[in-house]
Every structure is written in structure tokens, then in C-alpha cells.
Design an enzyme around this catalytic site. Sequence first.
Site, mmCIF file in Angstrom:
data_model
loop_
_atom_site.group_PDB
_atom_site.id
_atom_site.type_symbol
_atom_site.label_atom_id
_atom_site.label_comp_id
_atom_site.label_asym_id
_atom_site.label_seq_id
_atom_site.Cartn_x
_atom_site.Cartn_y
_atom_site.Cartn_z
ATOM 1 N N PRO A 29 0.688 -1.195 0.047
ATOM 2 C CA PRO A 29 0.093 0.097 -0.080
ATOM 3 C C PRO A 29 0.969 1.150 0.011
ATOM 4 C CG PRO A 29 -0.087 -1.034 2.161
ATOM 5 C CD PRO A 29 0.808 -1.894 1.219
ATOM 6 N N ASP A 30 0.275 2.359 -0.606
ATOM 7 C CA ASP A 30 1.089 3.583 -0.586
ATOM 8 C C ASP A 30 0.466 4.130 0.708
ATOM 9 O OD1 ASP A 30 1.716 6.178 -1.030
ATOM 10 O OD2 ASP A 30 0.502 6.691 -2.583
ATOM 11 N N PHE A 31 1.498 4.598 1.465
ATOM 12 C CA PHE A 31 1.295 5.273 2.753
ATOM 13 C C PHE A 31 0.524 6.382 2.746
ATOM 14 C CE2 PHE A 31 5.611 6.623 2.284
ATOM 15 C CZ PHE A 31 5.356 8.044 2.822
ATOM 16 N N ARG A 32 0.686 6.983 1.683
ATOM 17 C CA ARG A 32 0.044 8.287 1.454
ATOM 18 C C ARG A 32 -1.292 7.968 0.847
ATOM 19 N NH1 ARG A 32 4.560 8.905 -1.435
ATOM 20 N NH2 ARG A 32 6.322 10.111 -0.380
ATOM 21 N N ASN A 100 10.270 3.918 -5.190
ATOM 22 C CA ASN A 100 9.949 2.943 -4.358
ATOM 23 C C ASN A 100 11.091 2.541 -3.555
ATOM 24 O OD1 ASN A 100 7.374 3.388 -5.283
ATOM 25 N ND2 ASN A 100 7.403 1.825 -6.896
ATOM 26 N N ASP A 102 11.487 -0.875 -2.177
ATOM 27 C CA ASP A 102 10.910 -2.363 -1.849
ATOM 28 C C ASP A 102 11.883 -3.289 -2.614
ATOM 29 O OD1 ASP A 102 9.782 -2.186 -4.423
ATOM 30 O OD2 ASP A 102 8.148 -1.495 -3.497
ATOM 31 N N HIS A 117 14.614 7.051 -3.352
ATOM 32 C CA HIS A 117 14.276 7.067 -1.645
ATOM 33 C C HIS A 117 15.023 5.955 -1.020
ATOM 34 C CE1 HIS A 117 10.469 9.685 -2.898
ATOM 35 N NE2 HIS A 117 11.590 10.300 -3.041
ATOM 36 N N CYS A 128 29.404 3.237 13.230
ATOM 37 C CA CYS A 128 30.394 2.661 12.599
ATOM 38 C C CYS A 128 30.176 2.325 11.025
ATOM 39 C CB CYS A 128 30.794 1.593 13.244
ATOM 40 S SG CYS A 128 29.829 0.035 12.929
HETATM 41 ZN ZN LIG Z 1 28.458 0.286 14.358
#
Ligand SMILES: [Zn+2]
Length: 237
Positions: A29-32, A100, A102, A117, A128
Site C-alpha cells: 500500500p501507498d502510505f500516502r 519505491n 521495496d 528514496h 560505524c
Molecule cells: Zn556500529
Amino acid sequence: MDTLQEMINQSNRIVFFGGAGVSTESGIPDFRGTDGLYHQKYDYPPETIISHNFFIKNPKEFYRFYKNKMIYLSAKPNAAHLKLAEMERKGKLDCVITQNIDGLHQASGSQKVLELHGSVLRNYCMKCHRLYPVEAVIETPDIPFCSCGGMIKPDVVLYEESLDSKTLMDSVKAVKKADMLIVGGTSLNVYPAASLIDYYSGNRLVLINKTATPYDRRADLMIQDSIGKILGNITIE
Ligand SMILES: [Zn+2]
């Protein structure tokens, strides 16, 4: 469809630019989106939770949302992902640029994928910089920590964070050199989608989206339909 097939036949340096709609057809699903499921269970809107400041101040709540709503490891590539991978394999497509996170393009075999993104599959220690797979995040009940004590952060661009400049520059370069630009599954309201299209100067700009976009009138071809259905019907010689 015939026009789209013809345009693809004539092109050898296609760039595909895709948004959330490409993944929703794989059940992510598109969270928007309007059917966002977050309303019941969270005290903040998703844009707040998935922001840099919220992550730093409230990582436990961030990870509760993030693990529930943004990681879909069982999702499978759909017809759009598979066709794009085939197009690249057969020398028609230069690269996929995606919003996307994913990893489904890579899962379907695409080699050159520019992830504007980031990706939920990559994670790193903020102290580190050691890399961690997604399992390190989902198998930890609350906040995942590195063995050095640093907090692990997903390699995902959060609100208030800037895009990776190399990925953005590579995307601009690819769009400039493209002989065809297919934009799919995005309403083109999210930065930098619209500004990327401005770098395309050819005459094969195709928009495939279920709803209208502000760029429809600039497109050489506009198809209001499912991206998986449309690309799935294309034949690559
Ligand atoms: Zn670390």
C-alpha cells in the site's frame, strides 16, 4: 496500446520512472494513499513518523510504524516489474528510476535501478557505518542496534532528509539521454518527480497512471490504466 507498442519498437534507450503505483499492484500500500491503514494505530500522521527528527527523538515509535507499514518482504514483482527487466535484458531499456523502497525491480532481474528514496533492504549503523540486512531490523523487537552500540538506520530517505545527490545526478543524466521516457504509477505530485521530467527533450513521453496528473497535457501519450496491465501486454522483440 498500438501507439505505445510502436513507440517502444522505435526506442533503444528507454528510461522508466516509477512511483508508488508500481508497488501497489504488488500489494504494497501507498502510505500516502486514501486507504492508508495507519489512522487507527498511530498517534501521528505518517509524514511525521517517517521524518528525520522523529526518527532521532522517538526511534521506538518510528520502528513500530516502519516495520508494520513499510516493509513487505513477501511481496512479489508484478507484470510491470517483469516487463521492465525483460526490456533491459533485451537492450531496449537503459534504467529504471524509482521512488519505491521495496527492491522489487531488482527482484525481477533489473540491473540498473536508481532508487531515489533508498531501500528497506539496506541498513547501516549510524556510528560505524557497518551494513545490516533487513532481517537485522525486523528480527529486533524494538530498536535495532549495532554491536558497537550505534543505532541502525534504514537506508531510506526520510522526510527532512535530502536525496542522495549521486542517485539524483545519475537520474538526470539518464533522462537527458533517453529516447523514450515512460512515467508510471505516480501522480507526479511528489518531488522530484516533476522536475526530472523537465530534463527529457524527446518526443516519446508516455504517462501511465490510474488517475490524471498535472503533466498529462505535456505527454505524447497518456494512458489512464493499471501499469502492470499495460506493460504486461507489450511485446519485446
Ligand atoms: Zn556500529
